[in-house]
Write a protein that holds these residues in place. Structure first.
Motif, mmCIF file in Angstrom:
data_model
loop_
_atom_site.group_PDB
_atom_site.id
_atom_site.type_symbol
_atom_site.label_atom_id
_atom_site.label_comp_id
_atom_site.label_asym_id
_atom_site.label_seq_id
_atom_site.Cartn_x
_atom_site.Cartn_y
_atom_site.Cartn_z
ATOM 1 N N GLN A 210 0.802 -1.219 0.000
ATOM 2 C CA GLN A 210 0.000 0.000 0.000
ATOM 3 C C GLN A 210 0.840 1.276 0.000
ATOM 4 O OE1 GLN A 210 -3.644 -0.042 2.467
ATOM 5 N NE2 GLN A 210 -3.288 -2.214 2.857
ATOM 6 N N GLY A 211 2.158 1.144 -0.206
ATOM 7 C CA GLY A 211 2.956 2.330 -0.462
ATOM 8 C C GLY A 211 3.848 2.829 0.642
ATOM 9 N N ALA A 212 4.055 2.057 1.697
ATOM 10 C CA ALA A 212 4.949 2.492 2.773
ATOM 11 C C ALA A 212 6.365 2.691 2.244
ATOM 12 C CB ALA A 212 4.946 1.466 3.909
ATOM 13 N N GLY A 213 7.070 3.622 2.864
ATOM 14 C CA GLY A 213 8.453 3.854 2.490
ATOM 15 C C GLY A 213 9.431 3.124 3.384
ATOM 16 N N ARG A 214 8.961 2.732 4.562
ATOM 17 C CA ARG A 214 9.808 2.053 5.525
ATOM 18 C C ARG A 214 8.915 1.214 6.426
ATOM 19 N NH1 ARG A 214 14.324 5.183 9.348
ATOM 20 N NH2 ARG A 214 15.669 3.365 9.683
ATOM 21 N N VAL A 215 9.322 -0.028 6.701
ATOM 22 C CA VAL A 215 8.512 -0.932 7.516
ATOM 23 C C VAL A 215 9.401 -1.525 8.605
ATOM 24 C CG1 VAL A 215 7.091 -3.019 7.557
ATOM 25 C CG2 VAL A 215 6.985 -1.473 5.583
ATOM 26 N N ILE A 216 8.938 -1.406 9.844
ATOM 27 C CA ILE A 216 9.705 -1.843 11.013
ATOM 28 C C ILE A 216 8.824 -2.760 11.860
ATOM 29 C CG2 ILE A 216 10.933 -1.090 13.092
ATOM 30 C CD1 ILE A 216 11.238 1.675 11.643
ATOM 31 N N GLN A 221 10.625 -12.004 20.491
ATOM 32 C CA GLN A 221 11.018 -13.362 20.139
ATOM 33 C C GLN A 221 11.938 -13.329 18.919
ATOM 34 O OE1 GLN A 221 10.335 -16.055 21.868
ATOM 35 N NE2 GLN A 221 8.881 -15.127 23.304
ATOM 36 N N PRO A 222 13.199 -13.764 19.058
ATOM 37 C CA PRO A 222 14.124 -13.707 17.922
ATOM 38 C C PRO A 222 13.633 -14.442 16.677
ATOM 39 C CG PRO A 222 15.344 -14.063 19.949
ATOM 40 C CD PRO A 222 13.887 -14.168 20.299
ATOM 41 N N TYR A 223 12.988 -15.601 16.846
ATOM 42 C CA TYR A 223 12.550 -16.338 15.661
ATOM 43 C C TYR A 223 11.459 -15.580 14.905
ATOM 44 C CZ TYR A 223 8.266 -18.162 17.937
ATOM 45 O OH TYR A 223 7.041 -18.291 18.544
ATOM 46 N N ARG A 224 10.605 -14.875 15.614
ATOM 47 C CA ARG A 224 9.568 -14.083 14.941
ATOM 48 C C ARG A 224 10.173 -12.866 14.261
ATOM 49 N NH1 ARG A 224 4.036 -14.508 18.058
ATOM 50 N NH2 ARG A 224 4.194 -12.261 18.299
ATOM 51 N N LEU A 225 11.164 -12.264 14.883
ATOM 52 C CA LEU A 225 11.863 -11.144 14.252
ATOM 53 C C LEU A 225 12.560 -11.603 12.975
ATOM 54 C CD1 LEU A 225 13.304 -9.578 17.510
ATOM 55 C CD2 LEU A 225 11.633 -8.481 15.999
ATOM 56 N N ASN A 226 13.134 -12.794 12.988
ATOM 57 C CA ASN A 226 13.782 -13.321 11.781
ATOM 58 C C ASN A 226 12.781 -13.536 10.657
ATOM 59 O OD1 ASN A 226 16.388 -13.346 12.822
ATOM 60 N ND2 ASN A 226 16.193 -15.425 13.655
ATOM 61 N N ILE A 227 11.607 -14.052 10.996
ATOM 62 C CA ILE A 227 10.580 -14.258 9.969
ATOM 63 C C ILE A 227 10.112 -12.921 9.411
ATOM 64 C CG2 ILE A 227 8.215 -15.077 9.563
ATOM 65 C CD1 ILE A 227 8.821 -17.381 11.510
ATOM 66 N N ALA A 228 9.938 -11.913 10.272
ATOM 67 C CA ALA A 228 9.539 -10.586 9.795
ATOM 68 C C ALA A 228 10.590 -10.014 8.845
ATOM 69 C CB ALA A 228 9.332 -9.644 10.973
ATOM 70 N N ARG A 229 11.851 -10.216 9.182
ATOM 71 C CA ARG A 229 12.939 -9.718 8.340
ATOM 72 C C ARG A 229 12.955 -10.442 6.985
ATOM 73 N NH1 ARG A 229 16.738 -11.115 11.442
ATOM 74 N NH2 ARG A 229 17.080 -9.166 12.592
ATOM 75 N N ASN A 230 12.834 -11.758 7.039
ATOM 76 C CA ASN A 230 12.998 -12.551 5.821
ATOM 77 C C ASN A 230 11.731 -12.615 4.971
ATOM 78 O OD1 ASN A 230 15.664 -13.178 6.555
ATOM 79 N ND2 ASN A 230 15.008 -14.947 7.758
ATOM 80 N N SER A 231 10.564 -12.658 5.621
ATOM 81 C CA SER A 231 9.308 -12.807 4.889
ATOM 82 C C SER A 231 8.725 -11.471 4.444
ATOM 83 C CB SER A 231 8.286 -13.544 5.767
ATOM 84 O OG SER A 231 7.023 -13.592 5.158
ATOM 85 N N ALA A 232 8.901 -10.434 5.293
ATOM 86 C CA ALA A 232 8.277 -9.136 4.992
ATOM 87 C C ALA A 232 9.300 -8.047 4.693
ATOM 88 C CB ALA A 232 7.397 -8.708 6.162
ATOM 89 N N ASN A 233 10.576 -8.405 4.624
ATOM 90 C CA ASN A 233 11.619 -7.426 4.285
ATOM 91 C C ASN A 233 11.587 -6.221 5.225
ATOM 92 O OD1 ASN A 233 13.836 -6.513 2.765
ATOM 93 N ND2 ASN A 233 12.522 -5.287 1.427
ATOM 94 N N ALA A 234 11.339 -6.492 6.511
ATOM 95 C CA ALA A 234 11.207 -5.417 7.491
ATOM 96 C C ALA A 234 12.498 -5.232 8.273
ATOM 97 C CB ALA A 234 10.068 -5.736 8.461
ATOM 98 N N GLU A 235 12.751 -4.006 8.689
ATOM 99 C CA GLU A 235 13.732 -3.763 9.731
ATOM 100 C C GLU A 235 13.100 -4.237 11.043
ATOM 101 O OE1 GLU A 235 15.637 0.299 9.358
ATOM 102 O OE2 GLU A 235 13.931 0.515 7.972
#
Length: 386
Positions: A210-216, A221-235
């Motif tokens: 939907q047009g975000a310029g940055r997603v954080i 939980q480290p494993y959930r943070l890893n999935i967010a990084r790898n699956s959603a390209n998030a910081e």
């Protein structure tokens, strides 16, 4: 048939129960091919939302049409469909306003204008497998399920797609989409999502679409943070290691995020003292995640809430007022969004199945509820196969 039956908190079993049948002309019976355990199911499992009697749970499911009532003309036996988790008639005052989660015809038990669900004074539309407060309908963690208003809710799955590729159109992808849609992005915004669970990751994917310029993403939980990084390209920010609010301000020139999404809800991580205070204050869970969103969002920014809350809390009204924060929350308008979201999946613009960590037979549901609830075995999303 076999079904996952809730009896009391922490007591969920796979049992043999009576098969569902057509009860109304607009009903359909589905043979469930895939169903998932949702974070919202844990609210029932943990007793955060009360259910006094046994019931079949589960609101994320899809399957093959076995039978339709005489009023269903758009589906036939053999059609493969996904089913929105709210039960909506499609013809009432609120359905005509494209607000299906406020349908006035599906929840015969407690529907009304008040919104005091725990006092049984005016809940919204019915939900599959989500307590008597939300209609008392049997859910889809079963071999068969009755689907009311089947001429309005279910959508036929495009040819060539596996269950796993489309199953999350039932709930978590539309819910994540709603969190961003309600923020009305103009393009280029910084979006912070509190909670890197399944809904949180879907909100991050939706933010990019939907047009975000940055997603954080923020989690502990480290494993959930890893999935967010790898699956959603998030910081990502680990809130167990740093003050997430201060880090967000540092990342945004001191202002805070344009949009903060609460995808955690009332079951945020709590200390023993917090739990004791819950008892004293007669509250369930906490609103820590929401308070963090209100702190981390910039002045004049937007906070959306898709994490579930089932208890009144002391709300920091002064902060909301002084910062001029726009807020929106609630159950996702799946019926409004689903056709567009199906097209995004069909056109390859989003992938939904990369968050699945456990794909197991329905017979293992009790064990998987326990693992998912305890956040063991890096469990992110469980798909059950009847």
């Amino acid at each position: 048939m076999k079904a996952v039956v809730f009896h009391k908190p922490k007591d969920i079993r796979v049992e043999t129960v009576e098969d569902p049948r057509i009860e109304e002309s607009r009903d359909a019976i589905l043979r469930v091919t895939s169903t998932a355990i949702c974070g919202s199911d844990l609210h029932i499992y943990n007793g955060m939302i009360p259910q006094p009697t046994s019931m079949i749970v589960g609101h994320e499911f899809m399957g093959i049409v076995e039978e339709v009532g005489p009023g269903v003309k758009n589906l036939k036996r053999g059609d493969k469909v996904v089913v929105p988790f709210p039960i909506s008639c499609g013809t009432c005052h609120f359905c005509n306003m494209q607000l299906p989660t406020h349908c006035e015809n599906s929840n015969h038990n407690t529907y009304g204008p008040e919104g005091e669900i725990l006092q049984a004074k005016g809940a919204g539309a019915a939900l599959f497998g989500y307590t008597d407060l939300y209609g008392g309908y049997s859910g889809g963690q079963a071999e068969l399920v009755r689907v009311p208003y089947a001429d309005y809710g279910p959508r036929i799955v495009p040819e060539g797609f596996t269950d796993e590729q489309v199953l999350f159109l039932t709930d978590i992808f539309p819910t994540g989409w709603a969190a961003i849609d309600w923020a009305e992005l103009k393009g280029g915004e910084t979006v912070v999502v509190w909670g890197c669970g399944p809904v949180g990751v879907m909100a991050m994917k939706s933010a990019w679409l939907q047009g975000a310029g940055r997603v954080i993403g923020v989690d502990i939980q480290p494993y959930r943070l890893n999935i967010a990084r790898n699956s959603a390209n998030a910081e990502v920010i680990n809130a167990a290691e740093v003050d997430a609010v201060e880090v967000i301000r540092q990342m945004t020139g001191g202002y805070g995020a344009d949009v903060c999404v609460d995808a955690v809800g009332m079951e945020a991580d709590r200390s023993v003292l917090d739990k004791a205070l819950n008892v004293i204050q007669m509250e369930k869970g906490s609103m820590d995640a929401l308070e963090s969103c209100l702190s981390a969002v910039r002045r004049g920014g937007t906070v959306t809430v898709v994490g579930v809350y089932g208890s009144p809390y002391k709300f920091p009204l002064y902060k909301w007022f002084d910062k001029g924060i726009k807020m929106m929350g609630g159950q996702a308008w799946v019926h409004r969004y689903i056709d567009n979201l199906i097209s995004l999946v069909r056109d390859g613009k989003v992938v939904l199945d990369d968050i699945i960590t456990h794909n197991v037979p329905l017979s293992e549901a009790s064990r998987m509820y326990d693992i998912f609830n305890k956040k063991e075995d890096n469990c992110m999303k469980v798909v059950l196969k009847p």
